[in-house]
Design a protein around this motif. Structure first.
Motif, mmCIF file in Angstrom:
data_model
loop_
_atom_site.group_PDB
_atom_site.id
_atom_site.type_symbol
_atom_site.label_atom_id
_atom_site.label_comp_id
_atom_site.label_asym_id
_atom_site.label_seq_id
_atom_site.Cartn_x
_atom_site.Cartn_y
_atom_site.Cartn_z
ATOM 1 N N TYR A 19 0.844 -1.191 0.000
ATOM 2 C CA TYR A 19 0.000 0.000 0.000
ATOM 3 C C TYR A 19 0.882 1.244 0.000
ATOM 4 O O TYR A 19 1.897 1.306 0.703
ATOM 5 C CB TYR A 19 -0.921 0.045 1.219
ATOM 6 N N VAL A 28 1.767 1.467 -6.365
ATOM 7 C CA VAL A 28 1.184 0.170 -6.008
ATOM 8 C C VAL A 28 1.023 -0.688 -7.266
ATOM 9 O O VAL A 28 1.394 -1.868 -7.274
ATOM 10 C CB VAL A 28 -0.170 0.352 -5.286
ATOM 11 N N VAL A 42 -5.917 -3.288 2.862
ATOM 12 C CA VAL A 42 -4.771 -3.924 3.521
ATOM 13 C C VAL A 42 -5.289 -4.923 4.548
ATOM 14 O O VAL A 42 -4.899 -6.094 4.558
ATOM 15 C CB VAL A 42 -3.855 -2.875 4.197
#
Length: 192
Positions: free
Chosen positions: A29, A36, A53
């Protein structure tokens, strides 16, 4: 193991790469979606929010924060603490002040979330050479995540051991990582 790397700058991205080279799964992240997406082409499991996440990690979760020290680290650690459950681990791998680690460990501990402060040295060369890690906080969390530290660290290498060091045979310092003590100890040792 599966670990989230929060902050995919030069060090965070290379730490993610090193972990993947050693067989770990990394959820990545960063506030930059382009970063990303780029690391996803190398095998990082992409997350575009802290909620993602949390959802991509397996319980007990672990996330390593590699963002600039100060307010950004504070916000990120506390945001993860709000999303994580008892037994999950938040690691601050930046250059935080050790007294902030003690405070954050207490705040997260109220929810049962474990906290580690990991002084991390190695810079942009760490991908190939490894990262020296000075770790403080929950011993339970440290023991559970030791395979992560082992993978990030340089390892013993091929230099002969120093005579008289046999008494340290069960330690990890010669492999490049060390449990330094309670919360704040890791960043304190790195500061010294």
């Amino acid at each position: 193991m599966r670990l989230a790397m929060i902050g995919l700058g030069r060090m965070g991205a290379n730490m993610a790469r090193r972990l993947m080279r050693h067989g770990h799964e990394v959820v990545g992240y960063d506030t930059s979606p382009e970063v990303v997406r780029a690391l996803a082409t190398e095998g990082v499991l992409p997350a575009f929010s802290l909620d993602e996440v949390r959802d991509l990690l397996l319980a007990p979760r672990a996330a390593w924060v590699m963002v600039p020290a100060g307010e950004l680290t504070e916000r990120t650690v506390l945001a993860l603490g709000e999303r994580f459950s008892a037994g999950d681990v938040v690691i601050d791998g930046g250059n935080s002040y050790f007294k902030d680690d003690v405070r954050r460990a207490g705040l997260l501990g109220e929810r049962g979330v474990l906290y580690l402060d990991a002084g991390t040295s190695g810079g942009v060369w760490g991908l190939e050479r490894g990262y020296c890690l000075m770790i403080g906080g929950s011993r339970v969390a440290y023991d559970r995540l030791e395979p992560i530290f082992e993978s990030l660290a340089p390892g013993k290498g091929d230099i002969p051991e120093t005579p008289g060091r046999e008494a340290q045979a069960n330690g990890t310092a010669d492999r490049g990582f060390l449990y330094c003590g309670p919360s704040g100890a890791g960043h304190f040792v790195k500061m010294i």
